[in-house]
Structures are given as structure tokens and as C-alpha cells.
Write a protein that holds these residues in place. Structure first.
Motif, PDB file in Angstrom:
ATOM      1  N   ILE A   1      31.890  49.216  46.620  1.00  8.60           N
ATOM      2  CA  ILE A   1      32.417  48.130  45.791  1.00  8.60           C
ATOM      3  C   ILE A   1      33.324  48.680  44.703  1.00  8.60           C
ATOM      4  O   ILE A   1      34.441  48.177  44.482  1.00  8.60           O
ATOM      5  CB  ILE A   1      31.265  47.317  45.176  1.00  8.60           C
ATOM      6  N   PHE A   2      32.865  49.724  44.013  1.00  5.41           N
ATOM      7  CA  PHE A   2      33.699  50.345  42.980  1.00  5.41           C
ATOM      8  C   PHE A   2      34.993  50.877  43.592  1.00  5.41           C
ATOM      9  O   PHE A   2      36.077  50.729  43.003  1.00  5.41           O
ATOM     10  CB  PHE A   2      32.943  51.484  42.297  1.00  5.41           C
ATOM     11  N   PHE A   3      34.888  51.493  44.760  1.00  3.93           N
ATOM     12  CA  PHE A   3      36.061  52.052  45.435  1.00  3.93           C
ATOM     13  C   PHE A   3      37.099  50.971  45.726  1.00  3.93           C
ATOM     14  O   PHE A   3      38.291  51.129  45.428  1.00  3.93           O
ATOM     15  CB  PHE A   3      35.633  52.739  46.734  1.00  3.93           C
ATOM     16  N   LEU A   4      36.652  49.847  46.272  1.00  6.34           N
ATOM     17  CA  LEU A   4      37.576  48.765  46.623  1.00  6.34           C
ATOM     18  C   LEU A   4      38.184  48.127  45.375  1.00  6.34           C
ATOM     19  O   LEU A   4      39.375  47.788  45.358  1.00  6.34           O
ATOM     20  CB  LEU A   4      36.842  47.707  47.450  1.00  6.34           C
ATOM     21  N   VAL A   5      37.381  47.972  44.321  1.00  6.68           N
ATOM     22  CA  VAL A   5      37.897  47.382  43.078  1.00  6.68           C
ATOM     23  C   VAL A   5      38.964  48.278  42.457  1.00  6.68           C
ATOM     24  O   VAL A   5      40.061  47.812  42.091  1.00  6.68           O
ATOM     25  CB  VAL A   5      36.746  47.140  42.082  1.00  6.68           C
ATOM     26  N   PHE A   6      38.674  49.568  42.351  1.00  4.62           N
ATOM     27  CA  PHE A   6      39.645  50.490  41.759  1.00  4.62           C
ATOM     28  C   PHE A   6      40.879  50.641  42.644  1.00  4.62           C
ATOM     29  O   PHE A   6      42.006  50.756  42.136  1.00  4.62           O
ATOM     30  CB  PHE A   6      39.002  51.858  41.520  1.00  4.62           C
ATOM     31  N   LEU A   7      40.670  50.626  43.956  1.00  3.17           N
ATOM     32  CA  LEU A   7      41.807  50.729  44.877  1.00  3.17           C
ATOM     33  C   LEU A   7      42.735  49.537  44.709  1.00  3.17           C
ATOM     34  O   LEU A   7      43.967  49.670  44.793  1.00  3.17           O
ATOM     35  CB  LEU A   7      41.309  50.815  46.321  1.00  3.17           C
ATOM     36  N   PHE A   8      42.158  48.369  44.460  1.00  5.55           N
ATOM     37  CA  PHE A   8      42.964  47.174  44.226  1.00  5.55           C
ATOM     38  C   PHE A   8      43.861  47.364  43.002  1.00  5.55           C
ATOM     39  O   PHE A   8      45.066  47.077  43.047  1.00  5.55           O
ATOM     40  CB  PHE A   8      42.047  45.964  44.025  1.00  5.55           C
ATOM     41  N   PHE A   9      43.301  47.869  41.918  1.00  6.40           N
ATOM     42  CA  PHE A   9      44.100  48.085  40.707  1.00  6.40           C
ATOM     43  C   PHE A   9      45.153  49.160  40.925  1.00  6.40           C
ATOM     44  O   PHE A   9      46.298  49.028  40.460  1.00  6.40           O
ATOM     45  CB  PHE A   9      43.188  48.462  39.536  1.00  6.40           C
TER      46      PHE A   9
END
Length: 258
Positions: A30-38
Motif C-alpha cells: 500500500i505504501f509502495f503504490l501510494v508513493f509511486l502515485f506521487f
């Protein structure tokens, strides 16, 4: 039974980690996908030039630092929720051959540390991916945002008196969410955050009302004094949280653990 034994404590840590291992892996994703989005929004779009890319990388690193800080609070409030979500899991947890103090410390420390580590791993993984794609597509100034993440973290915790006050303030907030996690049964971080906002607004109203009066009331608290006050409040919050945890029933009320 002694109140705290290191061997029993480590056994409790291994037990809790084994139960929530998959949850920690999901948290990393989840953290990976959120940061990747930014990272995608701020650094991989074609219209960003070299100057703005560096600036946006710093913004992404700032988002990472803020997320890590909020992760401390949320994890402190969620330490007991999964364990007491079902009656059987609560029974298994409470029947462990360890003292309540060992279970309390193990649950809180493991939740905070593991979720913080999950946040850092997710950020670094997303950062590495944006760096690789930046080099592949020939983006100018293809650098890792992790260096700004580390420098931003060090800037707030450089060993100065201000950084010490910041650390104590963070510990107080963690203890406050810890207390909320011991009191509220459902979504404790949310209700704890609402209570925190309400307290802040109330204090702001009281102080503004005092200063609006014609009475010359001056309250001067030094940074050292505020640090000591927060330290004492932190100890009080942790102590109350532990007392509530000791009395936490298997099946409590719908919204509260008392």
C-alpha cells in the motif's frame, strides 16, 4: 510470574509478528503504490523540466517524512484492534504465557516499528522505480528522492534543543494515540484524532479568551519547561493506556474497551 521477562517478551513478539506478517506485507504494498502515485504525478510527467523535477522530488520526500510521522501515530492506536477484533483471537492472545506488561510493550512496539519499516520500504521501493524509469526515459537529473528524505529527517533531529523538544512532542502524540487505542474499540486512530482536534480548539478558545480580556495575565513557559510538561504527560498517557489494557475485556462495548 515476574512482571517482565525478556525471554517471554521475545516469544510474544514472535507470536504477534507471525499473526500479522501478511498484514505488514500488505502495508508495504500500500505504501509502495501510494508513493509511486506521487512520484508519477510529480516527476515522470513529460512537462516537468529539470528544475521542477528536483523541486518535486523534494516535495515527494517531504510527503514521505510526513507519512512516516503519521504512521507512528496510527500504528500506536491500532496496536490492539486486530488482536481484539474476534473473541477467539483475543482469548489466544490473553492466554499467552506472559505478563500483561510484556504483551502491552510487545504489541505497541511491534506495531509502531513494523509499520514504520513498512513505510520506509515502500518509499524506497517506489523511489528506486522512479529513478530507474527516469534513467530509461532520459529524464534530466535522475536522482533518488531518498537522499532528500534522509536530509529532511536529519534536519528535524540534529541533536539540538529544538530537535529534542520535537522528539518529546512526537512521543507525547504517540502516547496520546496509544491511550486512544486502549480506550476506543472501533477505528481508534480516527476518534483519537477527533479528540485531539477538539482539545486543541478548546485550548485555543480558552487562551484567546484570556488574552482578549483586559486582565494582564501572562503565562510564560520556556522550551525546557514545555519539554518537561510533555514528558510527564507522555508518562501519564502510557500509564493510563496500560491500566486500560490490563482491564480490557474479551468482549467489551461496541465502541469502547471499558
Amino acid at each position: 510470574m515476574k512482571n517482565f521477562n525478556l525471554k517471554r517478551f521475545m516469544q510474544v513478539v514472535r507470536y504477534i509478528f507471525g499473526i500479522h506478517r501478511n498484514s505488514y506485507i500488505k502495508a508495504i504494498m500500500i505504501f509502495f503504490l501510494v508513493f509511486l502515485f506521487f512520484f508519477f504525478i510529480y516527476t515522470l510527467l513529460p512537462e516537468n523540466d529539470a528544475v521542477s523535477r528536483l523541486s518535486m522530488l523534494k516535495h515527494c520526500a517531504g510527503i514521505g517524512v510526513i507519512t512516516l510521522v503519521f504512521t507512528m501515530f496510527i500504528s500506536a492506536g491500532l496496536a490492539f484492534s486486530p488482536l481484539f477484533k474476534k473473541r477467539q483471537s483475543a482469548i489466544n492472545y490473553l492466554m499467552l504465557p506472559a505478563s500483561r506488561l510484556e504483551k502491552f510493550v510487545a504489541s505497541e512496539s511491534l506495531a509502531i516499528v513494523c509499520l514504520m519499516v513498512s513505510c520506509v520500504i515502500g518509499f524506497v521501493a517506489a523511489d528506486l522505480l522512479q529513478w530507474v524509469f527516469s534513467m530509461i526515459f532520459g529524464k534530466p537529473d535522475a536522482v533518488l528522492a531518498s537522499q532528500f528524505f534522509v536530509s529532511g529527517w536529519k534536519a528535524h533531529f540534529d541533536g539540538s534543543a529544538d530537535s529534542f523538544t520535537t522528539i518529546v512532542s512526537l512521543l507525547w502524540l504517540i502516547s496520546f494515540f496509544m491511550l486512544g487505542g486502549s480506550f476506543f474499540r472501533k477505528v481508534p486512530p480516527l476518534f483519537t484524532f477527533i479528540i485531539l482536534i477538539a482539545i486543541t480548539l478548546l485550548l485555543g478558545y480558552i487562551l484567546s479568551h484570556i488574552y482578549d480580556t483586559k486582565q494582564e495575565i501572562k503565562v510564560v513557559i520556556s522550551d525546557a519547561g514545555m519539554t518537561w510538561i510533555l514528558a510527564v504527560l507522555t508518562i501519564i498517557n502510557v500509564a493510563i493506556a496500560y491500566i486500560l489494557f490490563r482491564r480490557m475485556p474479551l468482549v467489551g462495548r461496541k465502541w469502547f474497551n471499558v
